[in-house]
Design an enzyme around this catalytic site. Structure first.
Site, PDB file in Angstrom:
ATOM      1  N   CYS A   1      11.952  -3.179  23.007  1.00  0.00           N
ATOM      2  CA  CYS A   1      11.496  -4.447  23.590  1.00  0.00           C
ATOM      3  C   CYS A   1      11.503  -5.607  22.600  1.00  0.00           C
ATOM      4  O   CYS A   1      11.276  -6.757  22.992  1.00  0.00           O
ATOM      5  CB  CYS A   1      10.105  -4.286  24.208  1.00  0.00           C
ATOM      6  SG  CYS A   1       8.808  -4.037  22.992  1.00  0.00           S
TER       7      CYS A   1
ATOM      8  N   ASP B   1      -2.669   8.394   3.989  1.00  0.00           N
ATOM      9  CA  ASP B   1      -1.582   8.353   3.001  1.00  0.00           C
ATOM     10  C   ASP B   1      -0.529   9.432   3.163  1.00  0.00           C
ATOM     11  O   ASP B   1       0.479   9.427   2.454  1.00  0.00           O
ATOM     12  CB  ASP B   1      -2.169   8.416   1.592  1.00  0.00           C
ATOM     13  CG  ASP B   1      -3.204   9.533   1.447  1.00  0.00           C
ATOM     14  OD1 ASP B   1      -2.896  10.682   1.816  1.00  0.00           O
ATOM     15  OD2 ASP B   1      -4.313   9.248   0.971  1.00  0.00           O
TER      16      ASP B   1
ATOM     17  N   ARG C   1       0.842  -1.205   0.000  1.00  0.00           N
ATOM     18  CA  ARG C   1       0.000   0.000   0.000  1.00  0.00           C
ATOM     19  C   ARG C   1       0.877   1.256   0.000  1.00  0.00           C
ATOM     20  O   ARG C   1       0.547   2.251  -0.633  1.00  0.00           O
ATOM     21  CB  ARG C   1      -0.921   0.018   1.230  1.00  0.00           C
ATOM     22  CG  ARG C   1      -1.928  -1.118   1.246  1.00  0.00           C
ATOM     23  CD  ARG C   1      -2.920  -0.984   2.390  1.00  0.00           C
ATOM     24  NE  ARG C   1      -3.859   0.120   2.174  1.00  0.00           N
ATOM     25  CZ  ARG C   1      -4.764   0.502   3.062  1.00  0.00           C
ATOM     26  NH1 ARG C   1      -4.858  -0.119   4.225  1.00  0.00           N
ATOM     27  NH2 ARG C   1      -5.582   1.505   2.807  1.00  0.00           N
TER      28      ARG C   1
ATOM     29  N   ASN D   1     -17.501  18.498  -3.002  1.00  0.00           N
ATOM     30  CA  ASN D   1     -17.727  17.091  -3.324  1.00  0.00           C
ATOM     31  C   ASN D   1     -18.536  17.029  -4.616  1.00  0.00           C
ATOM     32  O   ASN D   1     -19.554  17.705  -4.717  1.00  0.00           O
ATOM     33  CB  ASN D   1     -18.506  16.408  -2.185  1.00  0.00           C
ATOM     34  CG  ASN D   1     -18.254  14.905  -2.133  1.00  0.00           C
ATOM     35  OD1 ASN D   1     -17.808  14.306  -3.117  1.00  0.00           O
ATOM     36  ND2 ASN D   1     -18.545  14.293  -1.003  1.00  0.00           N
TER      37      ASN D   1
ATOM     38  N   GLY E   1     -14.381  15.956  -0.171  1.00  0.00           N
ATOM     39  CA  GLY E   1     -14.294  14.553  -0.580  1.00  0.00           C
ATOM     40  C   GLY E   1     -14.708  13.552   0.463  1.00  0.00           C
ATOM     41  O   GLY E   1     -14.186  12.444   0.515  1.00  0.00           O
TER      42      GLY E   1
ATOM     43  N   CYS F   1      10.369  -3.481  17.635  1.00  0.00           N
ATOM     44  CA  CYS F   1      10.633  -2.348  18.523  1.00  0.00           C
ATOM     45  C   CYS F   1      12.085  -2.380  18.995  1.00  0.00           C
ATOM     46  O   CYS F   1      12.584  -3.423  19.435  1.00  0.00           O
ATOM     47  CB  CYS F   1       9.678  -2.416  19.714  1.00  0.00           C
ATOM     48  SG  CYS F   1       9.970  -1.121  20.938  1.00  0.00           S
TER      49      CYS F   1
ATOM     50  N   HIS G   1      -7.567   8.374  11.181  1.00  0.00           N
ATOM     51  CA  HIS G   1      -7.408   6.933  10.966  1.00  0.00           C
ATOM     52  C   HIS G   1      -5.947   6.495  10.968  1.00  0.00           C
ATOM     53  O   HIS G   1      -5.628   5.412  10.495  1.00  0.00           O
ATOM     54  CB  HIS G   1      -8.105   6.522   9.657  1.00  0.00           C
ATOM     55  CG  HIS G   1      -9.595   6.728   9.703  1.00  0.00           C
ATOM     56  ND1 HIS G   1     -10.403   6.702   8.587  1.00  0.00           N
ATOM     57  CD2 HIS G   1     -10.433   6.987  10.743  1.00  0.00           C
ATOM     58  CE1 HIS G   1     -11.660   6.928   8.945  1.00  0.00           C
ATOM     59  NE2 HIS G   1     -11.708   7.107  10.251  1.00  0.00           N
TER      60      HIS G   1
HETATM   61 ZN   LIG Z   1       8.442  -1.796  22.460  1.00  0.00          ZN
END
Ligand SMILES: [Zn+2]
Length: 235
Positions: free
Chosen positions: A142, A98, A64, A205, A179, A139, A113
């Site tokens: 950790c 994006d 993506r 729109n 939009g 990570c 989002h």
């Molecule tokens: Zn972590």
């Protein structure tokens, strides 16, 4: 269509949705017959899928990212960035993941989002990762898998991002929605919040939405043409 001088407003909010990105050619995930329709979200876009097979989910999201990198911001993105850079109080609230607003030069965007350009550890928070492929998928503190910092099916919205978005919308005097059909909560409530503060509300729109009646002005054009002609940014 009249021309807006941003200086006539104290606080401007741009609220953008899928239509804004679609104009750049970015494939949408949920759309019928889209690039990703062959992919079942249960296998690629929920926490359970990630827990089952993190590598499969991460490589889907890398795909993506490559699709987004192949696209460019359009004139509407650049207009918003110019308005933001030339005015002390402009908030961008977006449903898109994006990062196109930032690529066009926006200095700030509240991403309802999340973002394709961040990964996060459940213990140590989010890290920015802007490349075509992920720099690291574990990570550094950790060692656990990092997941894409986006809102998947079944995830809750980030309460802090939502709170900041509502706070901005509740005190703006110009609200421009672009939009988005705006039917998904909590975003569906945003035009009404802006209206209750007396904000002038503009909907950009090509098609009317169930919330169109809440706007003072409707521009039934693509964002890439409507935004540059609506805003006088001195260029
Ligand atoms: Zn972590």
């Amino acid at each position: 269509m009249h021309v807006i001088n941003p200086a006539d407003y104290r606080h401007i909010v741009f609220f953008t949705g899928a239509g804004m990105s679609a104009e750049s050619g970015i494939p949408t995930y949920r759309g019928k017959g889209g690039t990703w329709s062959a992919y079942n979200w249960e296998e690629y876009a929920c926490q359970e899928a990630f827990d089952r097979d993190p590598e499969k989910v991460l490589s889907f999201h890398e795909m993506r990212r490559r699709a987004v990198l192949a696209c460019e911001p359009h004139a509407g993105h650049y207009t918003i960035a110019r308005v933001q850079r030339g005015h002390p109080h402009v908030t961008v609230v977006t449903q898109n993941i994006d990062g196109m607003h930032q690529r066009a030069g926006c200095t700030q965007a509240l991403e309802l989002h999340g973002s394709l350009w961040r990964l996060r550890c459940s213990l140590h928070g989010a890290v920015e990762d802007l490349g075509e492929t992920y720099r690291s998928v574990t990570c550094s503190e950790c060692g656990q898998w990092l997941r894409p910092d986006i809102i998947w099916f079944g995830d809750m919205l980030d309460p802090e991002v939502t709170r900041m978005s509502i706070a901005a919308i509740a005190e703006c005097d110009l609200f421009v929605s672009i939009g988005t059909s705006g039917v998904v909560w909590p975003a569906a409530g945003y035009p009404e919040i802006a209206r209750n503060n007396g904000a002038y509300c503009i909907e950009i729109n090509p098609e009317a939405s169930p919330l169109s009646h809440l706007y003072d002005e409707h521009l039934r054009h693509p964002a890439g043409t409507a935004l540059p002609s609506l805003f006088d940014t001195g260029q």
